[in-house]
Design a protein around this motif. Structure first.
Motif, PDB file in Angstrom:
ATOM      1  N   PRO A 241       0.825  -1.214   0.000  1.00  0.00           N
ATOM      2  CA  PRO A 241       0.000   0.000   0.000  1.00  0.00           C
ATOM      3  C   PRO A 241       0.858   1.262   0.000  1.00  0.00           C
ATOM      4  O   PRO A 241       1.788   1.396   0.797  1.00  0.00           O
ATOM      5  CB  PRO A 241      -0.805  -0.125   1.299  1.00  0.00           C
ATOM      6  N   GLY A 242       0.569   2.161  -0.893  1.00  0.00           N
ATOM      7  CA  GLY A 242       1.283   3.426  -0.966  1.00  0.00           C
ATOM      8  C   GLY A 242       2.611   3.362  -1.684  1.00  0.00           C
ATOM      9  O   GLY A 242       3.280   4.388  -1.840  1.00  0.00           O
ATOM     10  N   GLN A 468      -7.382  -4.754   2.225  1.00  0.00           N
ATOM     11  CA  GLN A 468      -6.918  -4.090   1.013  1.00  0.00           C
ATOM     12  C   GLN A 468      -5.399  -4.162   0.854  1.00  0.00           C
ATOM     13  O   GLN A 468      -4.890  -4.249  -0.276  1.00  0.00           O
ATOM     14  CB  GLN A 468      -7.374  -2.621   1.022  1.00  0.00           C
ATOM     15  N   ALA A 469      -4.671  -4.141   1.965  1.00  0.00           N
ATOM     16  CA  ALA A 469      -3.208  -4.217   1.882  1.00  0.00           C
ATOM     17  C   ALA A 469      -2.772  -5.562   1.321  1.00  0.00           C
ATOM     18  O   ALA A 469      -1.904  -5.646   0.445  1.00  0.00           O
ATOM     19  CB  ALA A 469      -2.585  -3.989   3.259  1.00  0.00           C
ATOM     20  N   HIS A 472      -3.631  -5.815  -2.371  1.00  0.00           N
ATOM     21  CA  HIS A 472      -2.701  -5.051  -3.193  1.00  0.00           C
ATOM     22  C   HIS A 472      -1.398  -5.814  -3.395  1.00  0.00           C
ATOM     23  O   HIS A 472      -0.857  -5.870  -4.514  1.00  0.00           O
ATOM     24  CB  HIS A 472      -2.419  -3.693  -2.547  1.00  0.00           C
ATOM     25  N   THR A 473      -0.876  -6.421  -2.333  1.00  0.00           N
ATOM     26  CA  THR A 473       0.384  -7.161  -2.426  1.00  0.00           C
ATOM     27  C   THR A 473       0.261  -8.348  -3.366  1.00  0.00           C
ATOM     28  O   THR A 473       1.179  -8.642  -4.139  1.00  0.00           O
ATOM     29  CB  THR A 473       0.824  -7.638  -1.027  1.00  0.00           C
TER      30      THR A 473
END
Length: 488
Positions: A241-242, A468-469, A472-473
């Motif tokens: 994330p980010g 969500q993290a 995403h990964t």
């Protein structure tokens, strides 16, 4: 407490340097540079810190070592060798080990640091290989690291040979045989290296110059350039994330990363010192001085050159006579294959870019499972290395396992061709299986072990959706064709 005059004096000194070096602009640009946090990034720091330990201990050892092959009669603290004629290099090594306060500790610290340095470099390069951090724009930095590894192998060989003991002398006989197998110029290469008929009278002094001056100087320059390129390029990071191709998420160099790095240096230094204090390594007094008419039993090189000796030991003793000249293929072929294996490692970033057509910049790292072909090639190379390492100690393996040395040699010969292929296929299938598992997690979530009965009587397991993290990964990569084609 700082007075105004002290403060202004410090400011004036800083202004003086800034006017000539531009330290304010450099500090603003680089002292707050962000470094990501991940345990695998410490592998590169182990390389750097063990190299620093090598430099520090090497300087100490040069104060007592005599790089001379002049014969002397030993009269020292090690009684079993008293009255024995030996080279001045070997006698000074005994003196350093038994009569210099802390000499044996520093000798062993230097040797252990060398082993850890090369092991850390190899592991560090494996991390870069499996995560794809060698891709554009870091191909040149990969080559600098590869050159450091290549030089480190020979730097270790030269340093290992300096004491002129029976074990290192046996290794030098191996090197001489390899040089003599080179067609046309082999005898000239041997005469040039040894300064005459083997073993000559200058080999220790020549290796000393290479080991202490030339190669360390080149390696130190490469380390500086390597670090400058790391700073110049954005540091790679794993997807999360980010984290994008345009930013770096982590801690600033000053003061967070600098404090961590300083503490980790002393941890590495302390661990190496403890290892040197409790684990004996290279006890040259047990081998005795080198004599050309003798050979030590169970002679083994350090692990990083074991695969080179394995190539020679498992190669059949083929010879071909052409135009009155004999080609010793049993030695010539291995000494050609040995650098070829290393060259393929250095050239891999360019080969992968050419094969895949990938010309884009990459600042996010791959998960090895998401690049099954590359991961399979890496595992295949590691399996080949380990097999040849076992082949380099086929006599030790045979005696420990109570097997015929011919049986062990033939097993290694077959494994050299069969095991890397099997390792590639198995690793590739495992990577694809792990990707399918990740796809199931993304689609259905994680199994909870809770069984639920639906109103119409069906029993289903309750799945917990990923946050969500995690999503995403697991999804921040390009998916291979194998999995895309299998979806309905």
């Amino acid at each position: 407490m700082t007075t105004p005059s002290d403060s202004s004096r410090g400011e004036r000194v800083a202004d003086w340097f800034d006017g000539r070096l531009g330290i304010y602009a450099l500090g603003k640009q680089y002292l707050r540079k962000v470094f990501p946090d991940h345990w695998s990034f410490l592998l590169g720091e182990i390389c750097l810190y063990s190299f620093v330990v090598l430099i520090l201990t090497g300087v100490y050892l040069t104060l007592f070592f005599h790089p001379s092959m002049n014969e002397v009669t030993y009269h020292g603290s090690y009684v079993p060798l008293n009255g024995i004629r030996m080279s001045d290099a070997y006698a000074s090594t005994l003196h350093l080990s038994f009569d210099v306060r802390g000499g044996l500790l520093v000798r062993q610290l230097h040797h252990w640091a060398a082993l850890v340095f090369i092991a850390a470099m190899l592991t560090h390069m494996m991390r870069h290989f499996f995560t794809g951090s060698f891709r554009k724009p870091r191909e040149l930095n990969w080559l600098f690291g590869w050159t450091l590894l290549f030089l480190g192998l020979f730097e270790g060989l030269f340093g290992y040979s300096l004491p002129d003991d029976l074990l290192s002398g046996t290794g030098m006989r191996f090197v001489d045989g390899a040089l003599l197998s080179v067609p046309v110029v082999g005898t000239y290469l041997s005469m040039f290296l040894f300064g005459g008929e083997y073993p000559g009278h200058d080999i220790v002094s020549r290796f000393y110059s290479l080991h202490v001056l030339l190669i360390p100087g080149i390696m130190a320059a490469l380390v500086v350039v390597h670090l400058l390129l790391v700073v110049h390029h954005k540091h790679t990071q794993f997807a999360g994330p980010g984290r994008t191709e345009r930013n770096v998420v982590g801690s600033p160099f000053m003061p967070v990363y600098l404090a961590k790095a300083g503490g980790f240096f002393f941890l590495v230094f302390g661990a190496l010192t403890v290892l040197a204090a409790v684990a004996s390594i290279n006890p040259v007094w047990s081998y005795g001085p080198y004599r050309a008419d003798q050979v030590s039993t169970g002679a083994q090189p350090d692990w990083y050159l074991g695969f080179a000796e394995g190539l020679v030991r498992v190669m059949p003793g083929w010879e071909v006579t052409l135009w009155g000249h004999t080609l010793v293929l049993g030695v010539l072929i291995p000494i050609v294959v040995f650098p070829l294996l290393l060259v393929l490692i250095g050239a891999y970033p360019f080969l992968e870019s050419w094969r895949t057509g990938d010309k884009h910049e990459h600042h996010l790292l791959d998960r090895p499972r998401n690049r099954p072909n590359r991961t399979g090639l890496g595992v295949a190379w590691i399996s080949l290395y380990l097999i040849l390492l076992a082949g380099g100690g086929n006599d030790i393996v045979a005696t420990r396992l109570h097997l015929s040395i011919n049986t062990v040699t033939w097993m290694v010969r077959v494994a050299v061709f069969a095991v890397p292929v099997l390792a590639f296929v198995a690793t590739r299938r495992i990577c694809l299986g792990l990707q399918l598992r990740d796809a199931e997690l993304v689609l259905h979530g994680r199994e909870t072990g809770v069984i639920k009965r639906l109103p119409h009587g069906e029993y289903v397991e309750v799945h917990q959706p990923l946050d969500q993290a995690e999503l995403h990964t697991l999804t921040a990569h390009k998916r291979p064709t194998e999995l895309v084609e299998r979806e309905p």
